[in-house]
Every structure is written in C-alpha cells, then in structure tokens.
Design a protein around this motif. Structure first.
Motif, short mmCIF file in Angstrom:
data_model
loop_
_atom_site.label_atom_id
_atom_site.label_comp_id
_atom_site.label_asym_id
_atom_site.label_seq_id
_atom_site.Cartn_x
_atom_site.Cartn_y
_atom_site.Cartn_z
N ALA A 293 -1.27 103.97 137.39
CA ALA A 293 0.01 104.05 136.68
C ALA A 293 0.29 105.47 136.21
O ALA A 293 1.42 105.97 136.33
CB ALA A 293 0.00 103.09 135.49
N LEU A 294 -0.74 106.16 135.69
CA LEU A 294 -0.56 107.53 135.23
C LEU A 294 -0.26 108.45 136.41
O LEU A 294 0.61 109.33 136.33
CB LEU A 294 -1.79 108.02 134.48
CG LEU A 294 -1.76 109.48 134.04
CD1 LEU A 294 -0.56 109.77 133.16
CD2 LEU A 294 -3.06 109.87 133.33
N GLU A 296 1.29 107.71 139.10
CA GLU A 296 2.68 107.52 139.49
C GLU A 296 3.63 108.21 138.51
O GLU A 296 4.65 108.78 138.92
CB GLU A 296 3.00 106.03 139.57
CG GLU A 296 2.46 105.35 140.82
CD GLU A 296 2.93 106.06 142.09
OE1 GLU A 296 4.16 106.28 142.24
OE2 GLU A 296 2.07 106.41 142.93
N LYS A 297 3.30 108.18 137.22
CA LYS A 297 4.12 108.89 136.24
C LYS A 297 4.14 110.39 136.52
O LYS A 297 5.16 111.05 136.41
CB LYS A 297 3.58 108.64 134.83
CG LYS A 297 3.88 107.27 134.26
CD LYS A 297 3.36 107.17 132.83
CE LYS A 297 3.64 105.81 132.23
NZ LYS A 297 3.12 105.70 130.84
N ALA A 301 7.33 112.86 137.45
CA ALA A 301 7.69 113.68 136.29
C ALA A 301 8.75 114.72 136.68
O ALA A 301 8.81 115.18 137.82
CB ALA A 301 6.46 114.37 135.74
N GLU A 306 5.84 117.90 131.50
CA GLU A 306 5.91 116.46 131.26
C GLU A 306 4.68 115.76 131.82
O GLU A 306 4.11 114.87 131.18
CB GLU A 306 7.17 115.89 131.90
CG GLU A 306 7.34 114.39 131.69
CD GLU A 306 8.51 113.81 132.45
OE1 GLU A 306 8.51 112.59 132.72
OE2 GLU A 306 9.45 114.57 132.78
N ALA A 307 4.24 116.18 133.01
CA ALA A 307 3.05 115.59 133.61
C ALA A 307 1.83 115.83 132.74
O ALA A 307 1.00 114.92 132.53
CB ALA A 307 2.84 116.17 135.00
N GLU A 310 1.95 113.53 129.70
CA GLU A 310 1.55 112.15 130.03
C GLU A 310 0.03 112.05 130.14
O GLU A 310 -0.59 111.10 129.64
CB GLU A 310 2.20 111.73 131.35
CG GLU A 310 3.71 111.61 131.31
CD GLU A 310 4.18 110.33 130.63
OE1 GLU A 310 3.33 109.56 130.16
OE2 GLU A 310 5.40 110.12 130.59
#
Length: 371
Positions: A293-294, A296-297, A301, A306-307, A310
């Motif tokens: 999930a991370l 994919e975030k 991004a 932002e990455a 997260e």
C-alpha cells in the motif's frame, strides 16, 4: 500564434569588454582619437568589434567604456558599463593593473590572482596586454585601471564575497564569449571555492544544492563559510573537480528530491535534466520494508517530498537508502580511497532525513540513470 524558435544569442565576457575599452583608451592616449568601434582579438583568434558607450581624454589619461551584452544568458553583469582608464606607466613596469570602482579585491589565497590584486583574471590580463601591444608595441609601459559602476552591488548576487573577493565583481573570461545557459560562471565559482578552501588548509568541504541544505550542513558540522561550496545543481561539476583537486573529506548535502535524483544516477540535478523516478523510489521503499500500500502511495505521489512524508509516517527509512544510493553515484566519480565522502539529506525544515556517514571512496559501480 506560433513563433519560430531562434538560436540563443551569445554575448561577451567582462574580460572582452575590458580589453576593448583598454585598447580604445590606449589609442586615444597615444593619438588623441578614440577608435569607435574598436576591434580586438579573442583568445581563439576571432576578431570582434565593440561600440564605445563613453569616452574621455585629458590630464595625462584616457578612459573608454563599453556596455556588456551577455546575449541571452541570465548574467548578473548584463548591461554593466565596463570602463578602462589608461595612463603612462613607469619605465620598465610593463602593463600594471589597478582596481577601480566596482572591481573586486582578492583577499584570500587559492584564486588565479594573488591576494592584494584586483580581481582581473589571467586570461583577461593577457588579452589586455596583447591589445595594448597592438597599439603601442611590445614592452610598452601603461597603468590600466578597470572599473564597473555599481559592480559592488552586482557582486552581492555572486559568490565573490564568499571567495574573499571584496568590493566588486571579477573581470572574467577564458574565450571572450558568453555561451547562453552554459552556467560556466557558476561552475567556475565552484572550482574557485574549492581552490580557496584548499589554499587555506581546510580538509573538509561541503557542497549543497540550496540555501536550506547548506545552512543545515553548516550547523551539522560547524563549518567555516570557506568550507561551504554553492554546488547548486552541478554535482558532477563539483565532484569531477574534486577528483583532480582532492580534499580529504567531502560532504554533499541536499533536499530529498535532488538527492533522490543523485541516488538514481543523475549528476546534473536541474529539473530540466529530468525528474526523480517515483516508480524506482517505490522499489527502494519496498526494499526498506514498505508495504504494498505504501509503495503504491509513493508511485502516485505528486512530489518526492510527499513520498518521503508518506514513508516517514509509516516508519520506513527510505532516507537512509537514498543516501546510500547518492553516495554510490558520487563515489563512482571521485574513485579515490583517499577521499572520504558523506551524504546528508534534509527536508525543507532542515530536519535530517537521510545520512550516509563518511566512507572512503573507491571504485563502486555507478547506478544506471533511470528514464
């Protein structure tokens, strides 16, 4: 309505302008008349002509001035009036250079001219001497004073104060020609900064991509300003010079986006040269323990910052992995076990996001640049 692209216009260095102004003033001192336009020979042999912007003769001296045209290059000295005042010199003195208004004074060792001299670099000095010889013959004795009104204010937008060049700009140029967006003056300043640090006996320099990372690195190591190299986007330019002019300890400091690009094999960190690869960053995050999930975030991004945010929220230390990758890229350029290299990664608030401690560079395999 579309406009046709045109080639970028080249310009003239301060050294070329000072040479032309000197030749015109010298001719007026000897003949009573100013050649306008005045022709000079560039180091490559090309003959070029300059129009005079101002001139005056009297009281045993002559002065001529030329407005610098930097072409399409965003040069801080574009539009500057470069003036030369020429006077007869003492017998046997040759050409003696004097510092006028707005020309810097060299105060630190390691620069192309010694402390106490006006900041007129060696190639412009040779050009000026050759121009005088064209007018007055070899071995002529003259005093040449170069001045640039408002040069002291212009110098505040350059690295001269940090290099110990005080009170004005430098008279520069190796070819006489300014190539637009070559950034040669910035890289020149990087090289001179390293030279000054070496000459002053410093064994540690820090190159940073911007003000925030420079300030954070300075505080991290309690560095003197001479140890701080304004590397900007030119990591390759700094590292290649250090390879040939080594300093025992080198720190590279930068924000998360530019250090990610360095980790991905880019040595020119400007945004025009490419963006960081978020897919590759997601792979790094997975290797550092990120969940699907991370990852994919991170792929989705908007920015590297932002990455990183997260990943930090999830407790995944991608900063450490990026610092390791940036170290490998930089070490592959240095290739010298006598040089210890460190990477510092900071966020916009100056918080340390990644650190690769000092380690001797050798010949690591450089990561391929991802597209």
């Amino acid at each position: 309505m579309e406009t046709e692209d045109r080639p970028l216009k080249r310009g003239w260095t301060t050294g070329a302008c000072a040479t032309a102004a000197t030749k015109a003033a010298c001719a007026a001192l000897l003949t009573g008349g100013f050649p306008d336009p005045v022709e000079i020979t560039l180091p490559g042999g090309r003959r070029v002509a300059f129009a005079l912007a101002t001139s005056h003769a009297g009281d045993g001296e002559a002065m001529a001035g030329i407005v610098k045209d930097a072409g399409d290059d965003p040069d801080v000295t574009h539009g500057a009036l470069v003036k030369s005042t020429v006077r007869p010199g003492a017998k046997g003195s040759g050409v003696v250079f004097k510092r006028g208004e707005g020309v810097g004074l060299v105060t630190r060792p390691g620069l192309p001219v010694p402390p106490g001299e006006p900041a007129i670099n060696p190639v412009p000095r040779k050009m000026i001497a050759a121009a005088i010889a064209e007018v007055a013959g070899e071995g002529a004795d003259f005093e040449v004073e170069i001045s640039v009104p408002d040069g002291e204010k212009m110098a505040e937008r350059t690295l001269n104060p940090r290099l110990g060049i005080l009170g004005g700009i430098s008279i520069l140029g190796t070819t006489g020609i300014v190539i637009p967006y070559s950034c040669s003056s910035w890289i020149h300043s990087i090289h001179r900064g390293i030279d000054v640090a070496r000459a002053m006996g410093f064994t540690h320099v820090s190159g940073a991509t911007g003000n925030a990372s420079e300030n954070a690195a300075r505080d991290f190591h309690k560095l003197h300003e001479v140890q701080l190299i304004d590397m900007g986007d030119f990591a390759g330019g700094m590292l290649k010079y250090l390879r040939d002019h080594p300093v025992p300890r080198v720190t590279i400091a930068g924000g998360v986006a530019k250090m990610t690009k360095l980790a991905q094999g880019m040595l020119d960190l400007h945004s025009k040269r490419g963006a960081a690869d978020l897919d590759a960053l997601a792979v790094v995050a997975r290797d550092a323990g990120a969940s699907d999930a991370l990852a994919e975030k991170i792929r989705g991004a908007n920015t590297v910052a932002e990455a990183f945010a997260e990943a930090t929220t999830d407790g995944v230390p991608i900063g450490r992995a990026i610092a390791d990758g940036a170290w490998r890229t930089a070490a592959a350029v240095l290739k010298d076990p006598r040089i210890e290299l460190e990477i510092l990664i900071f966020n916009r608030d100056g918080e340390l996001m990644g650190h690769k401690p000092f380690a001797a560079t050798h010949n690591p395999s450089r990561p391929r640049k991802r597209r």
